[in-house]
Write an enzyme that holds these catalytic residues in place. Sequence first.
Site, PDB file in Angstrom:
ATOM      1  N   GLY A 145       0.826  -1.259  -0.022  1.00 52.58           N
ATOM      2  CA  GLY A 145      -0.010  -0.098  -0.021  1.00 52.58           C
ATOM      3  C   GLY A 145       0.889   1.231   0.004  1.00 52.58           C
ATOM      4  N   GLN A 153      -2.178   7.019   1.093  1.00 53.06           N
ATOM      5  CA  GLN A 153      -1.738   8.100   1.965  1.00 53.06           C
ATOM      6  C   GLN A 153      -0.565   7.660   3.014  1.00 53.06           C
ATOM      7  OE1 GLN A 153      -4.384  10.720   4.567  1.00 53.06           O
ATOM      8  NE2 GLN A 153      -4.087   9.109   5.848  1.00 53.06           N
ATOM      9  N   ALA A 162      -1.828  -2.131   2.737  1.00 57.28           N
ATOM     10  CA  ALA A 162      -2.546  -2.216   1.627  1.00 57.28           C
ATOM     11  C   ALA A 162      -3.976  -2.813   1.750  1.00 57.28           C
ATOM     12  CB  ALA A 162      -2.179  -3.310   0.475  1.00 57.28           C
ATOM     13  N   GLN A 186      -8.446  -2.319   0.545  1.00 58.65           N
ATOM     14  CA  GLN A 186      -9.602  -1.403   0.025  1.00 58.65           C
ATOM     15  C   GLN A 186     -10.194  -0.832   1.430  1.00 58.65           C
ATOM     16  OE1 GLN A 186     -12.282   0.542  -0.360  1.00 58.65           O
ATOM     17  NE2 GLN A 186     -13.547  -0.850   0.434  1.00 58.65           N
ATOM     18  N   THR A 201      -8.057  -0.707  12.495  1.00 57.03           N
ATOM     19  CA  THR A 201      -8.985   0.476  12.693  1.00 57.03           C
ATOM     20  C   THR A 201     -10.036   0.806  13.667  1.00 57.03           C
ATOM     21  OG1 THR A 201     -10.821   1.567  11.168  1.00 57.03           O
ATOM     22  CG2 THR A 201     -10.368  -0.751  11.073  1.00 57.03           C
ATOM     23  N   GLU A 257     -12.693   1.550  13.379  1.00 56.55           N
ATOM     24  CA  GLU A 257     -14.163   1.025  12.832  1.00 56.55           C
ATOM     25  C   GLU A 257     -14.517  -0.242  13.276  1.00 56.55           C
ATOM     26  OE1 GLU A 257     -16.290   2.223  10.424  1.00 56.55           O
ATOM     27  OE2 GLU A 257     -15.204   4.139  10.645  1.00 56.55           O
ATOM     28  N   TYR A 259     -16.258  -3.226   5.519  1.00 58.45           N
ATOM     29  CA  TYR A 259     -14.887  -2.947   5.795  1.00 58.45           C
ATOM     30  C   TYR A 259     -14.317  -3.293   7.013  1.00 58.45           C
ATOM     31  CZ  TYR A 259     -10.990   0.233   6.877  1.00 58.45           C
ATOM     32  OH  TYR A 259      -9.617   0.787   7.276  1.00 58.45           O
ATOM     33  N   LYS A 292     -11.264  -5.824   8.434  1.00 56.98           N
ATOM     34  CA  LYS A 292     -10.313  -5.423   9.180  1.00 56.98           C
ATOM     35  C   LYS A 292     -10.258  -6.517  10.582  1.00 56.98           C
ATOM     36  CE  LYS A 292      -8.109  -2.506   7.064  1.00 56.98           C
ATOM     37  NZ  LYS A 292      -6.441  -2.369   6.807  1.00 56.98           N
TER      38      LYS A 292
HETATM   39  P1  NDP Z   1      -5.318   4.238   1.201  1.00 53.69           P
HETATM   40  O1  NDP Z   1      -6.748   4.095   0.587  1.00 53.69           O
HETATM   41  O2  NDP Z   1      -4.802   5.831   0.669  1.00 53.69           O
HETATM   42  O3  NDP Z   1      -4.090   3.186   0.396  1.00 53.69           O
HETATM   43  C1  NDP Z   1      -4.341   1.992   0.079  1.00 53.69           C
HETATM   44  C2  NDP Z   1      -3.321   1.338  -0.521  1.00 53.69           C
HETATM   45  O4  NDP Z   1      -3.584  -0.009  -0.758  1.00 53.69           O
HETATM   46  C3  NDP Z   1      -3.034   1.918  -1.856  1.00 53.69           C
HETATM   47  O5  NDP Z   1      -1.720   2.118  -2.226  1.00 53.69           O
HETATM   48  C4  NDP Z   1      -3.588   0.824  -2.767  1.00 53.69           C
HETATM   49  O6  NDP Z   1      -2.963   0.922  -3.916  1.00 53.69           O
HETATM   50  C5  NDP Z   1      -3.236  -0.644  -2.080  1.00 53.69           C
HETATM   51  N1  NDP Z   1      -3.928  -1.604  -2.331  1.00 53.69           N
HETATM   52  C6  NDP Z   1      -5.445  -1.649  -2.297  1.00 53.69           C
HETATM   53  N2  NDP Z   1      -5.800  -3.213  -2.790  1.00 53.69           N
HETATM   54  C7  NDP Z   1      -4.628  -3.651  -3.008  1.00 53.69           C
HETATM   55  C8  NDP Z   1      -4.404  -4.807  -3.553  1.00 53.69           C
HETATM   56  N3  NDP Z   1      -5.380  -5.941  -3.700  1.00 53.69           N
HETATM   57  N4  NDP Z   1      -3.074  -5.113  -3.738  1.00 53.69           N
HETATM   58  C9  NDP Z   1      -2.076  -4.446  -3.592  1.00 53.69           C
HETATM   59  N5  NDP Z   1      -2.342  -3.121  -3.028  1.00 53.69           N
HETATM   60  C10 NDP Z   1      -3.453  -2.875  -2.760  1.00 53.69           C
HETATM   61  O7  NDP Z   1      -5.202   4.280   2.479  1.00 53.69           O
HETATM   62  P2  NDP Z   1      -4.577   4.691   3.824  1.00 53.69           P
HETATM   63  O8  NDP Z   1      -3.235   5.157   3.319  1.00 53.69           O
HETATM   64  O9  NDP Z   1      -5.464   5.923   4.328  1.00 53.69           O
HETATM   65  O10 NDP Z   1      -4.401   3.734   4.817  1.00 53.69           O
HETATM   66  C11 NDP Z   1      -3.358   2.606   4.896  1.00 53.69           C
HETATM   67  C12 NDP Z   1      -4.144   1.475   5.830  1.00 53.69           C
HETATM   68  O11 NDP Z   1      -4.449   1.834   7.182  1.00 53.69           O
HETATM   69  C13 NDP Z   1      -5.301   0.550   5.035  1.00 53.69           C
HETATM   70  O12 NDP Z   1      -5.181  -0.575   5.465  1.00 53.69           O
HETATM   71  C14 NDP Z   1      -6.448   1.364   5.809  1.00 53.69           C
HETATM   72  O13 NDP Z   1      -7.475   0.574   5.800  1.00 53.69           O
HETATM   73  C15 NDP Z   1      -5.817   1.359   7.225  1.00 53.69           C
HETATM   74  N6  NDP Z   1      -6.297   2.588   8.059  1.00 53.69           N
HETATM   75  C16 NDP Z   1      -6.406   3.856   7.634  1.00 53.69           C
HETATM   76  C17 NDP Z   1      -7.067   4.939   8.475  1.00 53.69           C
HETATM   77  C18 NDP Z   1      -7.133   6.115   7.877  1.00 53.69           C
HETATM   78  O14 NDP Z   1      -7.642   7.055   8.441  1.00 53.69           O
HETATM   79  N7  NDP Z   1      -6.385   6.675   6.960  1.00 53.69           N
HETATM   80  C19 NDP Z   1      -7.571   4.526   9.781  1.00 53.69           C
HETATM   81  C20 NDP Z   1      -7.475   3.238  10.164  1.00 53.69           C
HETATM   82  C21 NDP Z   1      -6.850   2.224   9.279  1.00 53.69           C
HETATM   83  P3  NDP Z   1      -3.853   1.588  -5.203  1.00 53.69           P
HETATM   84  O15 NDP Z   1      -2.695   2.915  -5.393  1.00 53.69           O
HETATM   85  O16 NDP Z   1      -3.331   0.703  -6.555  1.00 53.69           O
HETATM   86  O17 NDP Z   1      -5.124   1.759  -5.064  1.00 53.69           O
HETATM   87  P1  GDP Z   2     -14.315   6.820   7.324  1.00 51.80           P
HETATM   88  O1  GDP Z   2     -14.493   7.102   8.783  1.00 51.80           O
HETATM   89  O2  GDP Z   2     -12.993   6.217   7.215  1.00 51.80           O
HETATM   90  O3  GDP Z   2     -15.538   6.205   6.932  1.00 51.80           O
HETATM   91  O4  GDP Z   2     -13.842   8.069   6.574  1.00 51.80           O
HETATM   92  P2  GDP Z   2     -14.707   9.101   5.635  1.00 51.80           P
HETATM   93  O5  GDP Z   2     -14.138  10.474   5.443  1.00 51.80           O
HETATM   94  O6  GDP Z   2     -15.356   8.481   4.338  1.00 51.80           O
HETATM   95  O7  GDP Z   2     -16.075   9.334   6.543  1.00 51.80           O
HETATM   96  C1  GDP Z   2     -15.858  10.059   7.732  1.00 51.80           C
HETATM   97  C2  GDP Z   2     -17.465  10.530   8.443  1.00 51.80           C
HETATM   98  O8  GDP Z   2     -17.938  11.576   7.407  1.00 51.80           O
HETATM   99  C3  GDP Z   2     -18.354   9.287   7.716  1.00 51.80           C
HETATM  100  O9  GDP Z   2     -19.039   9.313   9.285  1.00 51.80           O
HETATM  101  C4  GDP Z   2     -19.415   9.627   6.931  1.00 51.80           C
HETATM  102  O10 GDP Z   2     -20.619   9.211   7.010  1.00 51.80           O
HETATM  103  C5  GDP Z   2     -19.228  11.174   7.091  1.00 51.80           C
HETATM  104  N1  GDP Z   2     -19.653  11.989   5.821  1.00 51.80           N
HETATM  105  C6  GDP Z   2     -20.453  12.682   5.622  1.00 51.80           C
HETATM  106  N2  GDP Z   2     -20.608  13.327   4.358  1.00 51.80           N
HETATM  107  C7  GDP Z   2     -19.727  12.700   3.651  1.00 51.80           C
HETATM  108  C8  GDP Z   2     -19.221  12.601   2.383  1.00 51.80           C
HETATM  109  O11 GDP Z   2     -19.901  13.336   1.728  1.00 51.80           O
HETATM  110  N3  GDP Z   2     -18.315  11.678   2.014  1.00 51.80           N
HETATM  111  C9  GDP Z   2     -17.876  10.955   2.961  1.00 51.80           C
HETATM  112  N4  GDP Z   2     -16.678  10.016   2.585  1.00 51.80           N
HETATM  113  N5  GDP Z   2     -18.149  10.837   4.130  1.00 51.80           N
HETATM  114  C10 GDP Z   2     -19.038  11.686   4.564  1.00 51.80           C
END
Ligand code: NDP
Ligand code: GDP
Length: 336
Positions: A8, A12, A83, A85, A127, A129, A151, A155
């Site tokens: 991943g 981010q 990595a 979804q 997470t 979640e 999701y 997790k």
């Molecule tokens: P992003 O969605 O920004 O990044 C996800 C990464 O996973 C991307 O590089 C994506 O590649 C890669 N990926 C997805 N599917 C596959 C696959 N089948 N094989 C290989 N690579 C894959 O997520 P974040 O950086 O925000 O989060 C990082 C991790 O932390 C994730 O597991 C997320 O669920 C977890 N997390 C994040 C939180 C947050 O607030 N950000 C909070 C808690 C947990 P591609 O660029 O090709 O799509």
């Molecule tokens: P999450 O906490 O990983 O689901 O991150 P998100 O940024 O997708 O959502 C954070 C919160 O914002 C959730 O409770 C959503 O229901 C709320 N939310 C409100 N409006 C929106 C919107 O337009 N897009 C997204 N993605 N979330 C929204």
Amino acid sequence: MKKALVTGITGQDGYFMAQFLLDKGYDVTGIVRRNRDMRLGTLEMLPRETVQRIKLEHGDVTDAQFINNVIKATEPDEIYHLAAQSFVGYSFHNPQATLETNIIGTLNIVNAVKEVSPKSRFYFAGTSELYGTAEKVPQDESTPFHPRSPYAISKLAGYWLTKNYREAYGIFGANGILFNHESEVRGPEFVTRKISLAAARMHNGSREVLELGNMNARKDWGYAKDYVEGMWLMMQQKEPDDFVLGTGVLHTVRDFVEGAFEVAGMNIEWKGNDMNEKGFYNGREVVSVSSKFFRPLEADNMLADYSKAKRLLGWKPKTTFEELVKLMVESDIKKA
Ligand code: NDP
Ligand code: GDP
């Protein structure tokens, strides 16, 4: 030189983790999914010389053979499995794809560690979640889980796979239970970045209306850069363990909108309630509520108690909510 493998890396957290590890002198390998445009996601925002220091392996985490080969060939000291979804909203529409990537992807890695590289330390990106409808506020490592989306369910399986391989086979598997963390490279469909991008465009003259879902949703939002340091600290401990990282402060989506538009020089005035709530700037509608962005279920009241991480890792968040909003909007104004 220590070796790290980051899945991943094009997301981010991968963006911040890659820089953090390179700065610490690690030899970094990253797993990248092939796409026809040969794009590298967030890595494209790094200087070319930095990206050139990362070894890239092209493949998918759901491919057990590929994962085995990479881990066998690299024998990394540390594996950061980021990595996934990662979008909750998408997981309601595509539950199978979410479960496959997030569960099978994690299984492939812990299994490869067990089979071909048992000394590799493994970090799982868990997470907040997992808590879903939390029985207790705030939540710590002992709060029961009640996942509320496909999701979160995927997790939860990853969390238990990590614990199970730790207990059954003695691998060093650490679970991070991370609350929402955002940044200037957050995916644009997440609500914080959706807001910061819209505020930046409107600051630069766009006359659009920003449509959002549940404005009352409350999240514990921190800055991703602070959180990758916490992940690394978990991997430096003597024993593998589970740690909550968060800020311990809740804000609504509405708070984020107000803060972001203020940074963009626009003070929002709210009128109406619920589905009829609207935000105005100088008498012009700039924010509205749309049923399109509501989820079948919300995970509510998720607030971090990160005292274990503070005590054992010496970790605490460095960036406040206000600083986070400011840095995201300013970055998007610059880019727009
Ligand atoms: P992003 O969605 O920004 O990044 C996800 C990464 O996973 C991307 O590089 C994506 O590649 C890669 N990926 C997805 N599917 C596959 C696959 N089948 N094989 C290989 N690579 C894959 O997520 P974040 O950086 O925000 O989060 C990082 C991790 O932390 C994730 O597991 C997320 O669920 C977890 N997390 C994040 C939180 C947050 O607030 N950000 C909070 C808690 C947990 P591609 O660029 O090709 O799509
Ligand atoms: P999450 O906490 O990983 O689901 O991150 P998100 O940024 O997708 O959502 C954070 C919160 O914002 C959730 O409770 C959503 O229901 C709320 N939310 C409100 N409006 C929106 C919107 O337009 N897009 C997204 N993605 N979330 C929204």
